[in-house]
Design a protein around this motif. Structure first.
Motif, PDB file in Angstrom:
ATOM      1  N   ALA A 257      16.815 -40.746 -16.837  1.00  0.00           N
ATOM      2  CA  ALA A 257      16.352 -39.606 -17.012  1.00  0.00           C
ATOM      3  C   ALA A 257      17.498 -38.583 -16.797  1.00  0.00           C
ATOM      4  CB  ALA A 257      15.177 -38.963 -16.422  1.00  0.00           C
ATOM      5  N   THR A 258      18.098 -37.894 -17.923  1.00  0.00           N
ATOM      6  CA  THR A 258      19.330 -37.178 -17.752  1.00  0.00           C
ATOM      7  C   THR A 258      19.051 -35.821 -17.394  1.00  0.00           C
ATOM      8  OG1 THR A 258      20.312 -38.630 -19.515  1.00  0.00           O
ATOM      9  CG2 THR A 258      21.285 -36.278 -18.858  1.00  0.00           C
ATOM     10  N   LEU A 259      19.522 -35.330 -16.260  1.00  0.00           N
ATOM     11  CA  LEU A 259      19.345 -33.989 -15.740  1.00  0.00           C
ATOM     12  C   LEU A 259      20.636 -33.279 -15.451  1.00  0.00           C
ATOM     13  CD1 LEU A 259      16.506 -34.300 -13.134  1.00  0.00           C
ATOM     14  CD2 LEU A 259      16.105 -33.407 -15.374  1.00  0.00           C
ATOM     15  N   PRO A 260      21.235 -32.913 -16.590  1.00  0.00           N
ATOM     16  CA  PRO A 260      22.469 -32.259 -16.581  1.00  0.00           C
ATOM     17  C   PRO A 260      22.662 -30.969 -15.983  1.00  0.00           C
ATOM     18  CG  PRO A 260      21.742 -32.081 -18.779  1.00  0.00           C
ATOM     19  CD  PRO A 260      20.945 -32.808 -17.911  1.00  0.00           C
ATOM     20  N   THR A 261      23.762 -30.806 -15.259  1.00  0.00           N
ATOM     21  CA  THR A 261      24.113 -29.350 -14.651  1.00  0.00           C
ATOM     22  C   THR A 261      24.594 -28.659 -15.867  1.00  0.00           C
ATOM     23  OG1 THR A 261      26.391 -29.887 -14.472  1.00  0.00           O
ATOM     24  CG2 THR A 261      24.884 -30.502 -12.330  1.00  0.00           C
ATOM     25  N   LEU A 262      24.549 -27.250 -15.601  1.00  0.00           N
ATOM     26  CA  LEU A 262      24.997 -26.440 -16.638  1.00  0.00           C
ATOM     27  C   LEU A 262      26.396 -26.877 -17.018  1.00  0.00           C
ATOM     28  CD1 LEU A 262      24.287 -24.070 -18.376  1.00  0.00           C
ATOM     29  CD2 LEU A 262      25.004 -22.378 -16.640  1.00  0.00           C
ATOM     30  N   GLY A 263      27.217 -27.206 -16.219  1.00  0.00           N
ATOM     31  CA  GLY A 263      28.483 -27.532 -16.469  1.00  0.00           C
ATOM     32  C   GLY A 263      28.627 -28.677 -17.517  1.00  0.00           C
ATOM     33  N   GLU A 264      27.793 -29.963 -17.327  1.00  0.00           N
ATOM     34  CA  GLU A 264      27.800 -30.819 -18.357  1.00  0.00           C
ATOM     35  C   GLU A 264      27.140 -30.329 -19.631  1.00  0.00           C
ATOM     36  OE1 GLU A 264      27.100 -34.633 -15.323  1.00  0.00           O
ATOM     37  OE2 GLU A 264      25.312 -33.224 -15.564  1.00  0.00           O
ATOM     38  N   VAL A 265      26.197 -29.482 -19.594  1.00  0.00           N
ATOM     39  CA  VAL A 265      25.658 -28.989 -21.037  1.00  0.00           C
ATOM     40  C   VAL A 265      26.659 -28.087 -21.427  1.00  0.00           C
ATOM     41  CG1 VAL A 265      23.871 -27.283 -21.657  1.00  0.00           C
ATOM     42  CG2 VAL A 265      23.323 -28.715 -19.998  1.00  0.00           C
ATOM     43  N   ARG A 266      27.510 -27.320 -20.673  1.00  0.00           N
ATOM     44  CA  ARG A 266      28.642 -26.667 -21.192  1.00  0.00           C
ATOM     45  C   ARG A 266      29.709 -27.676 -22.160  1.00  0.00           C
ATOM     46  NH1 ARG A 266      32.634 -24.459 -16.946  1.00  0.00           N
ATOM     47  NH2 ARG A 266      32.889 -26.878 -16.877  1.00  0.00           N
ATOM     48  N   ASP A 267      29.741 -28.667 -21.682  1.00  0.00           N
ATOM     49  CA  ASP A 267      30.762 -29.495 -22.227  1.00  0.00           C
ATOM     50  C   ASP A 267      29.991 -30.306 -23.610  1.00  0.00           C
ATOM     51  OD1 ASP A 267      32.380 -29.367 -19.959  1.00  0.00           O
ATOM     52  OD2 ASP A 267      31.831 -31.265 -19.043  1.00  0.00           O
ATOM     53  N   VAL A 268      28.700 -30.459 -23.583  1.00  0.00           N
ATOM     54  CA  VAL A 268      28.163 -30.784 -24.844  1.00  0.00           C
ATOM     55  C   VAL A 268      28.221 -29.659 -25.741  1.00  0.00           C
ATOM     56  CG1 VAL A 268      26.115 -31.728 -25.923  1.00  0.00           C
ATOM     57  CG2 VAL A 268      26.637 -32.472 -23.645  1.00  0.00           C
ATOM     58  N   MET A 269      28.033 -28.616 -25.209  1.00  0.00           N
ATOM     59  CA  MET A 269      27.798 -27.253 -26.379  1.00  0.00           C
ATOM     60  C   MET A 269      29.382 -27.292 -26.849  1.00  0.00           C
ATOM     61  SD  MET A 269      25.804 -24.492 -24.154  1.00  0.00           S
ATOM     62  CE  MET A 269      25.949 -23.240 -25.217  1.00  0.00           C
ATOM     63  N   ARG A 270      30.387 -27.452 -25.954  1.00  0.00           N
ATOM     64  CA  ARG A 270      31.653 -27.369 -26.881  1.00  0.00           C
ATOM     65  C   ARG A 270      32.083 -28.524 -27.642  1.00  0.00           C
ATOM     66  NH1 ARG A 270      36.165 -27.674 -28.552  1.00  0.00           N
ATOM     67  NH2 ARG A 270      38.006 -26.463 -28.012  1.00  0.00           N
ATOM     68  N   ARG A 271      31.570 -29.855 -27.204  1.00  0.00           N
ATOM     69  CA  ARG A 271      31.694 -30.618 -28.362  1.00  0.00           C
ATOM     70  C   ARG A 271      31.130 -30.645 -29.714  1.00  0.00           C
ATOM     71  NH1 ARG A 271      34.621 -34.446 -30.715  1.00  0.00           N
ATOM     72  NH2 ARG A 271      33.753 -36.368 -31.071  1.00  0.00           N
ATOM     73  N   HIS A 272      29.721 -30.178 -29.474  1.00  0.00           N
ATOM     74  CA  HIS A 272      29.083 -29.872 -30.669  1.00  0.00           C
ATOM     75  C   HIS A 272      29.875 -28.623 -31.584  1.00  0.00           C
ATOM     76  CE1 HIS A 272      24.745 -28.737 -32.237  1.00  0.00           C
ATOM     77  NE2 HIS A 272      25.557 -29.060 -33.371  1.00  0.00           N
ATOM     78  N   ALA A 273      30.199 -27.557 -30.955  1.00  0.00           N
ATOM     79  CA  ALA A 273      31.256 -26.480 -31.761  1.00  0.00           C
ATOM     80  C   ALA A 273      32.253 -27.179 -32.370  1.00  0.00           C
ATOM     81  CB  ALA A 273      31.455 -25.422 -30.683  1.00  0.00           C
TER      82      ALA A 273
END
Length: 378
Positions: A257-273
């Protein structure tokens, strides 16, 4: 019931029995790539209209873009005219190399149902059969499976899903996905998983369950409760593409069950952009990215000023500067787990339908006018 480990749709085998639901303005090539990087599954292109494709509408063709690593091309078609649907199916197979075609009979949007399309169409059993026959006949020479997605019916007094399942099976459709809501419900209330189970009992082709899958555990519960061959995930992955990693693990028998930190979410957001900009150019890609910001940051403590700035970005450099202001150590907001995401709203007062639509269930719908531009999903 046993949990499936893969999904077979005719000649196509999907390693994990999970399908990304087409969502207008969301499931473009960049988002499909992003989700595919997280876990296995079938990732369906935004819905396009069959008439738009047949008439070579520029906007429709612009939507038919695939990532270079998208080895299994899947497209959802919308249509109310059997001839247009058949021709569009052949174009997708012959010219775009698709491996799977899904037909939408679940859209609840009034501008669609008012013309007899989407979730309204299965009321006309004869028309539904004609469309499916044309699509399957066009796809068969290319060995491309055709599936359909539908809802329970117009409302509780006008249910169509069991007949739709029977017709799908009789016409050679490879599988049927059922959203456990009626058209009048739109996205409100709770999905009726018992209806999914009833459809499983009613047909021999695979049934995919859709509705209220917010976490991987929900998907396992659905297939165990209903006997579905797999699940279709829509709103649950908004701002959470890592849900597909959890789903792949869950169906493989692993507890993740993935519980990413905001830093990990930030990395996904950057990849999406980054992916959006690669596919659309920087200006348009950043504009497309804006709509995802609130979903990614849902429940996090990021301030309103920063959120508003991210929702107005115009360049990747601006995205980078603003994302750097997020606290990378902030833990995932666990209270958000299992909660609805995306549109919900209230039930509609009634379903918008063509005049006399309910008078009989066997009409051909020959008078329907199909739009040449895209509509939203269901």
């Amino acid at each position: 019931m046993p949990v499936p480990s893969s999904l077979t749709l005719g000649s196509l085998v999907v390693d994990t029995p999970v399908v990304l639901a087409p969502m207008a303005g969301i499931t473009n090539a960049a988002y499909r790539r992003l989700c595919a990087e997280q876990g296995a599954g079938l990732y369906v292109c935004e819905m396009i209209t069959s008439r738009g494709l047949v008439e070579r509408d520029a906007h429709t063709q612009d939507m038919l873009v695939f990532d270079e690593l998208e080895t299994t091309r899947s497209v959802q078609l919308y249509g109310t005219d059997p001839v247009y649907v058949g021709k569009a199916t052949e174009i997708l197979c012959a010219e775009y190399g698709v491996a799977h075609i899904d037909l939408n009979f679940g859209c609840p949007v009034p501008k669609v149902t008012r013309k007899g399309g989407g979730g309204a169409l299965p009321w006309k059993r004869g028309l539904l059969a004609e469309i499916l026959e044309e699509a399957v006949a066009a796809a068969t020479p290319y060995d491309v499976p055709v599936t359909i997605k539908t809802r329970k019916g117009l409302d509780d007094d006008h249910l169509t899903y069991l007949d739709a399942g029977r017709i799908a099976q009789e016409t050679g459709v490879a599988a049927i996905a059922l959203h456990g809501r009626t058209v009048v419900q739109a996205y409100s209330g709770a999905a009726d998983w018992d209806a999914i189970g009833a459809l499983v009992e009613h047909v021999d082709i695979p049934v995919l369950g859709n509705g209220d899958i917010w976490e991987a555990a929900d998907a396992l519960r659905m297939v165990e409760q209903t006997g579905a061959a797999g699940v279709v995930v829509g709103r649950g992955c908004l701002g959470r593409p890592w849900l597909f990693r959890d789903l792949a693990a869950a169906f493989a028998g692993e507890s993740v069950a993935t519980l990413p930190t905001l830093g990990e979410v930030r990395d996904v957001m950057r990849r999406h952009a980054e992916l959006l900009c690669q596919h659309m150019g920087e200006e348009r890609g950043c504009k497309e990215f804006r709509k995802h910001v609130s979903w990614y940051l849902k429940g996090f403590a990021a301030g309103g000023t920063l959120r508003r700035a991210l929702a107005l970005v115009t360049s990747l450099a601006e995205v980078d500067a603003l994302l750097a202001e997020l606290d990378p150590a902030e833990p995932f907001p666990v209270l958000e787990l299992g909660t609805p995401r995306g549109r919900q709203g209230s039930p509609r007062a009634r379903v918008a339908l063509p005049d006399g639509w309910l008078d009989d269930t066997d009409g051909s719908g020959a008078h329907l006018q199909e739009d040449a531009t895209e509509v939203t999903g269901g």
